[in-house]
Design a protein around this motif. Structure first.
Motif, PDB file in Angstrom:
ATOM      1  N   SER A   1       5.034   0.851   9.062  1.00  0.00           N
ATOM      2  CA  SER A   1       4.964   2.256   9.706  1.00  0.00           C
ATOM      3  C   SER A   1       6.001   1.954  10.781  1.00  0.00           C
ATOM      4  O   SER A   1       6.671   1.080  11.039  1.00  0.00           O
ATOM      5  CB  SER A   1       3.770   2.574  10.370  1.00  0.00           C
ATOM      6  OG  SER A   1       3.300   1.445  11.314  1.00  0.00           O
TER       7      SER A   1
ATOM      8  N   THR B   1       5.891   4.060   2.992  1.00  0.00           N
ATOM      9  CA  THR B   1       5.777   4.280   1.578  1.00  0.00           C
ATOM     10  C   THR B   1       5.109   5.874   1.425  1.00  0.00           C
ATOM     11  O   THR B   1       5.710   6.817   1.831  1.00  0.00           O
ATOM     12  CB  THR B   1       4.924   3.335   0.819  1.00  0.00           C
ATOM     13  OG1 THR B   1       3.585   3.249   1.606  1.00  0.00           O
ATOM     14  CG2 THR B   1       5.615   2.004   0.860  1.00  0.00           C
ATOM     15  N   SER B   2       3.866   5.870   1.134  1.00  0.00           N
ATOM     16  CA  SER B   2       3.165   7.061   1.199  1.00  0.00           C
ATOM     17  C   SER B   2       1.889   6.894   1.745  1.00  0.00           C
ATOM     18  O   SER B   2       1.357   5.794   2.399  1.00  0.00           O
ATOM     19  CB  SER B   2       2.933   7.635  -0.319  1.00  0.00           C
ATOM     20  OG  SER B   2       1.863   6.762  -0.872  1.00  0.00           O
ATOM     21  N   GLY B   3       1.120   8.113   2.119  1.00  0.00           N
ATOM     22  CA  GLY B   3      -0.162   7.769   2.730  1.00  0.00           C
ATOM     23  C   GLY B   3      -0.003   8.328   4.033  1.00  0.00           C
ATOM     24  O   GLY B   3       0.885   8.735   4.431  1.00  0.00           O
ATOM     25  N   THR B   4      -0.994   8.245   5.032  1.00  0.00           N
ATOM     26  CA  THR B   4      -1.314   8.861   6.299  1.00  0.00           C
ATOM     27  C   THR B   4      -1.808   7.779   7.201  1.00  0.00           C
ATOM     28  O   THR B   4      -2.870   7.452   6.868  1.00  0.00           O
ATOM     29  CB  THR B   4      -2.088  10.059   6.484  1.00  0.00           C
ATOM     30  OG1 THR B   4      -1.453  10.932   5.459  1.00  0.00           O
ATOM     31  CG2 THR B   4      -1.999  10.563   7.841  1.00  0.00           C
TER      32      THR B   4
ATOM     33  N   TYR C   1       1.076  -1.149  -0.075  1.00  0.00           N
ATOM     34  CA  TYR C   1      -0.073   0.005  -0.083  1.00  0.00           C
ATOM     35  C   TYR C   1       0.941   1.146   0.064  1.00  0.00           C
ATOM     36  O   TYR C   1       2.032   1.439   0.855  1.00  0.00           O
ATOM     37  CB  TYR C   1      -0.925   0.027   1.235  1.00  0.00           C
ATOM     38  CG  TYR C   1      -1.578   1.230   1.456  1.00  0.00           C
ATOM     39  CD1 TYR C   1      -2.677   1.614   0.794  1.00  0.00           C
ATOM     40  CD2 TYR C   1      -1.350   2.278   2.161  1.00  0.00           C
ATOM     41  CE1 TYR C   1      -3.448   2.812   0.816  1.00  0.00           C
ATOM     42  CE2 TYR C   1      -1.691   3.564   2.300  1.00  0.00           C
ATOM     43  CZ  TYR C   1      -2.825   3.874   1.628  1.00  0.00           C
ATOM     44  OH  TYR C   1      -3.584   5.024   1.697  1.00  0.00           O
ATOM     45  N   GLY C   2       0.324   2.139  -0.956  1.00  0.00           N
ATOM     46  CA  GLY C   2       1.144   3.470  -0.870  1.00  0.00           C
ATOM     47  C   GLY C   2       2.405   3.386  -2.067  1.00  0.00           C
ATOM     48  O   GLY C   2       3.105   4.395  -2.232  1.00  0.00           O
ATOM     49  N   GLY C   3       2.771   2.141  -2.425  1.00  0.00           N
ATOM     50  CA  GLY C   3       3.936   1.983  -3.052  1.00  0.00           C
ATOM     51  C   GLY C   3       3.593   2.230  -4.705  1.00  0.00           C
ATOM     52  O   GLY C   3       2.419   2.400  -5.167  1.00  0.00           O
TER      53      GLY C   3
ATOM     54  N   SER D   1      -1.433   4.042  -6.147  1.00  0.00           N
ATOM     55  CA  SER D   1      -0.808   3.779  -4.847  1.00  0.00           C
ATOM     56  C   SER D   1      -1.704   4.094  -3.897  1.00  0.00           C
ATOM     57  O   SER D   1      -1.401   3.606  -2.751  1.00  0.00           O
ATOM     58  CB  SER D   1       0.337   4.757  -4.993  1.00  0.00           C
ATOM     59  OG  SER D   1      -0.067   6.236  -5.072  1.00  0.00           O
ATOM     60  N   ALA D   2      -3.007   4.622  -3.937  1.00  0.00           N
ATOM     61  CA  ALA D   2      -3.741   5.125  -2.932  1.00  0.00           C
ATOM     62  C   ALA D   2      -4.929   3.827  -2.710  1.00  0.00           C
ATOM     63  O   ALA D   2      -5.807   4.151  -1.721  1.00  0.00           O
ATOM     64  CB  ALA D   2      -4.517   6.347  -2.864  1.00  0.00           C
TER      65      ALA D   2
ATOM     66  N   ALA E   1       5.021   7.453  10.993  1.00  0.00           N
ATOM     67  CA  ALA E   1       5.303   7.792   9.833  1.00  0.00           C
ATOM     68  C   ALA E   1       5.322   6.486   8.744  1.00  0.00           C
ATOM     69  O   ALA E   1       5.585   5.503   9.262  1.00  0.00           O
ATOM     70  CB  ALA E   1       6.787   8.279   9.679  1.00  0.00           C
ATOM     71  N   PRO E   2       4.815   6.699   7.684  1.00  0.00           N
ATOM     72  CA  PRO E   2       4.522   5.478   6.642  1.00  0.00           C
ATOM     73  C   PRO E   2       5.984   5.154   5.936  1.00  0.00           C
ATOM     74  O   PRO E   2       6.718   6.049   5.821  1.00  0.00           O
ATOM     75  CB  PRO E   2       3.593   6.050   5.706  1.00  0.00           C
ATOM     76  CG  PRO E   2       3.902   7.730   5.687  1.00  0.00           C
ATOM     77  CD  PRO E   2       4.094   7.863   6.915  1.00  0.00           C
TER      78      PRO E   2
END
Length: 399
Positions: free
Chosen positions: A131, A158-161, A61-63, A96-97, A155-156
């Motif tokens: 995370s 990859t990306s995202g929150t 996820y987020g990649g 990625s989301a 903090a992730p």
């Protein structure tokens, strides 16, 4: 009936292109009593079935969404993907989301002259992202029972929150929980036991991120309070004037509260005043100062007489008046009257000197007097160990 079956053949072969035709012919049959007539036929070459299945990759996820490749099934005659006149386009129905879970992969748009193409979907597997959990404290040393702020940051990788809740711990003792907002959460903690406390925060994860724990943060819990100091600790105050001393309150252990002051030990003719009348200690361990003003009243008595023992000088004046009257009434005894006046003058003067050399709380003399003055501070603490008192002792000389 046929004694010899016919032999049939065509010019078509396995390599004949799809859509082409080739004649067929039969011959060589025999059947007694029959006349055999042959008619030609046609072979029509149709496309071979070819199935193109989208591959099934995986991602975090987020990649970055991975590439999807076609997987072929049905090539004949040693054909490969090179037999396609147009390569199919394959992709994943995800970004990625896209939440952790699965998503379809698809291929389309291929072309091959000799094949009839069919498409089958694949599956993209999206796993949770890792995370990193960190803990920060607003103070490394804190007074017992006073509040301070713990801040958790998730903090992730990859990306995202990351979302969800975090739990704060003092060793294995749970302190409380807080909800993440923008990957952060704050909690006001209070620790009672003196000494070092190892604090951590744990994140349980959410639908897209796996959980984790922070490294320990050490917070030292100390006793809280404040100390007093006087600068200078000795002053001289003239009667009828005042002097000033600076009182400094130095808090420790993040003491918070309002401190009021009082003084004791002054002689009756002196008074004290504090400016400002109280100090507010805000928990920042910052020194605060106030001014102590000591005022001494002017000495009493007739100002035109010598300073020491003015009441004795009044007796002396009275004796002189009596002597004068006696002289006016007894002129024959002038020498005796003056002698008596001299004796009175001598006695009164000696008494005045004795009185002038006195000390203590004499409010009419102007002799030097020293007083030990105690300044007492009382505070109602807003947290922690409750109200506290502190004292400072100073010396004041009154002239």
């Amino acid at each position: 009936v046929l004694t010899t079956p016919p032999t049939c053949a065509s010019t078509a072969s396995s390599s004949s292109p799809a859509g082409s035709t080739a004649p067929t012919a039969c011959s060589g049959a025999a059947a007694p009593g029959y006349t055999i007539v042959y008619a030609p036929g046609v072979v029509t070459v149709t496309p071979a079935p070819l199935t193109i299945t989208a591959s099934s990759p995986s991602m975090t996820y987020g990649g970055v969404v991975p590439a999807v490749a076609p997987v072929y099934s049905g090539f004949v005659n040693g054909d490969t993907a090179a037999a396609l006149t147009t390569e199919p386009t394959c992709l994943a129905d995800a970004t990625s989301a896209t939440p952790a879970g699965t998503a379809a992969t698809l291929c389309a748009g291929g072309a091959a002259a000799n094949y009839s193409l069919a498409y089958a979907p694949g599956t993209l597997t999206i796993s949770k992202a890792a995370s990193t959990v960190a803990l920060a404290s607003s103070a490394s040393s804190m007074g017992a029972g006073y509040g301070f702020t713990l801040t958790a940051t998730v903090a992730p990788a990859t990306s995202g929150t990351p979302s969800g809740t975090v739990s704060f711990f003092d060793g294995t003792t749970a302190l409380g929980t807080a909800t993440l907002t923008g990957g952060k959460a704050s909690f006001t903690a209070k620790l009672a036991g003196l000494g070092t406390h190892d604090l951590t925060v744990q994140y349980g994860g959410d639908g897209n991120f796996s959980g984790g724990s922070s490294a320990a943060v050490a917070v030292n819990v100390v006793q809280s309070g404040y100390m007093l100091a006087a600068t200078p600790d000795h002053i001289d105050v003239q009667r009828g004037s005042s002097g000033q001393i600076v009182i400094t309150a130095t808090p420790f252990g993040n003491f918070q509260g309002t401190v009021s002051f009082a003084c004791s030990g002054l002689p009756s003719y002196a008074s004290c005043a504090f400016t400002p009348p109280s100090l507010t200690l805000d928990g920042s361990d910052t020194q605060r100062e106030m001014a102590l003003t000591v005022t001494a009243a002017a000495a009493g008595g007739a100002p035109w007489l010598p300073a020491g023992g003015r009441d004795r000088w009044f007796w002396l004046l009275g004796a002189l008046v009596v002597a004068g009257v006696a002289m006016s009434l007894r002129r024959r005894r002038v020498r005796l009257a003056w002698g008596l006046a001299g004796i009175c003058l001598l006695l009164a003067g000696c008494g005045g000197m004795a009185a002038g050399n006195g000390s203590g709380n004499n409010t009419t003399g102007t002799t030097t007097q020293s007083a030990t003055v105690k300044v007492t501070a009382s505070a109602n603490a807003s947290a922690g160990s409750g109200g506290q008192t502190a004292t400072v002792t100073l010396t004041i000389t009154f002239d």
